[in-house]
Design a protein around this motif. Structure first.
Motif, PDB file in Angstrom:
ATOM      1  N   VAL A  46       0.867  -1.170   0.000  1.00  0.00           N
ATOM      2  CA  VAL A  46       0.000   0.000   0.000  1.00  0.00           C
ATOM      3  C   VAL A  46       0.911   1.229   0.000  1.00  0.00           C
ATOM      4  O   VAL A  46       1.796   1.340   0.842  1.00  0.00           O
ATOM      5  N   ASP A  48       0.950   4.978   0.683  1.00  0.00           N
ATOM      6  CA  ASP A  48       0.196   6.048   1.336  1.00  0.00           C
ATOM      7  C   ASP A  48       0.604   7.376   0.705  1.00  0.00           C
ATOM      8  O   ASP A  48       1.717   7.854   0.897  1.00  0.00           O
ATOM      9  N   GLU A  78      -1.655  -1.005  -4.002  1.00  0.00           N
ATOM     10  CA  GLU A  78      -2.812  -0.158  -3.757  1.00  0.00           C
ATOM     11  C   GLU A  78      -2.327   1.250  -3.429  1.00  0.00           C
ATOM     12  O   GLU A  78      -1.312   1.410  -2.748  1.00  0.00           O
ATOM     13  N   ALA A  80      -3.256   4.703  -1.479  1.00  0.00           N
ATOM     14  CA  ALA A  80      -4.154   5.108  -0.401  1.00  0.00           C
ATOM     15  C   ALA A  80      -4.129   6.616  -0.186  1.00  0.00           C
ATOM     16  O   ALA A  80      -3.067   7.246  -0.203  1.00  0.00           O
ATOM     17  N   LYS A  87      -5.122  12.908  -7.042  1.00  0.00           N
ATOM     18  CA  LYS A  87      -6.333  12.223  -7.509  1.00  0.00           C
ATOM     19  C   LYS A  87      -6.728  12.728  -8.899  1.00  0.00           C
ATOM     20  O   LYS A  87      -7.124  11.956  -9.760  1.00  0.00           O
ATOM     21  N   THR A 100      -5.780   0.291  -7.793  1.00  0.00           N
ATOM     22  CA  THR A 100      -6.772   0.238  -6.732  1.00  0.00           C
ATOM     23  C   THR A 100      -6.496   1.451  -5.857  1.00  0.00           C
ATOM     24  O   THR A 100      -5.392   1.607  -5.333  1.00  0.00           O
ATOM     25  N   THR A 102      -7.818   3.758  -2.597  1.00  0.00           N
ATOM     26  CA  THR A 102      -8.690   3.837  -1.433  1.00  0.00           C
ATOM     27  C   THR A 102      -8.567   5.225  -0.819  1.00  0.00           C
ATOM     28  O   THR A 102      -7.537   5.874  -0.949  1.00  0.00           O
ATOM     29  N   GLU A 103      -9.625   5.641  -0.147  1.00  0.00           N
ATOM     30  CA  GLU A 103      -9.643   6.985   0.444  1.00  0.00           C
ATOM     31  C   GLU A 103      -8.928   7.040   1.792  1.00  0.00           C
ATOM     32  O   GLU A 103      -8.406   8.073   2.162  1.00  0.00           O
ATOM     33  N   PRO A 106      -3.593   3.858   5.181  1.00  0.00           N
ATOM     34  CA  PRO A 106      -3.435   2.476   5.654  1.00  0.00           C
ATOM     35  C   PRO A 106      -3.010   2.407   7.112  1.00  0.00           C
ATOM     36  O   PRO A 106      -2.358   3.297   7.622  1.00  0.00           O
TER      37      PRO A 106
END
Length: 111
Positions: A46, A48, A78, A80, A87, A100, A102-103, A106
């Motif tokens: 992940v 971040d 991913e 995060a 974005k 992938t 995610t908002e 982690p």
């Protein structure tokens, strides 16, 4: 602006935290951190991005290359908590459908 990169691993999961600007000059730091995790056979990474204020195409290419290598090893990558500027880059380039995303930032279990 600098880019600070730190990693934390637990089992096969790893979190890479980047803060600052991810560009042509700073991307090698992130690339080195991700390459180290790939060598250590992390199966889920992940990244971040909550502290990344800017990311150019070089930074995106580092993330794409790491995702490709991880998938070849049977793992996943991913992204995060990207800030609005990052974005927007993901959306404009269509990479929001490749990664992938995610908002939430982690969290590794404390044990």
């Amino acid at each position: 602006m600098e880019l600070n990169v730190s990693t934390a691993s637990q089992g096969g999961h790893a979190v890479v935290t980047a803060t600052g600007e991810l560009d042509l000059y700073t991307a090698p730091r992130l690339q080195a951190a991700l390459a180290g995790l790939l060598r250590d056979q992390a199966d889920h990474i992940v990244v971040d991005l909550s502290g990344v204020e800017f990311c150019d195409s070089t930074g995106m290419n580092v993330l794409l290359a790491a995702m490709k290598r991880l998938k070849e090893q049977g793992g996943s990558l991913e992204l995060a908590a990207p800030r609005p500027a990052v974005k927007r880059i993901l959306q404009v380039t269509g990479l929001d459908t490749v990664f992938t995303v995610t908002e939430a930032a982690p969290v590794l279990d404390a044990g």
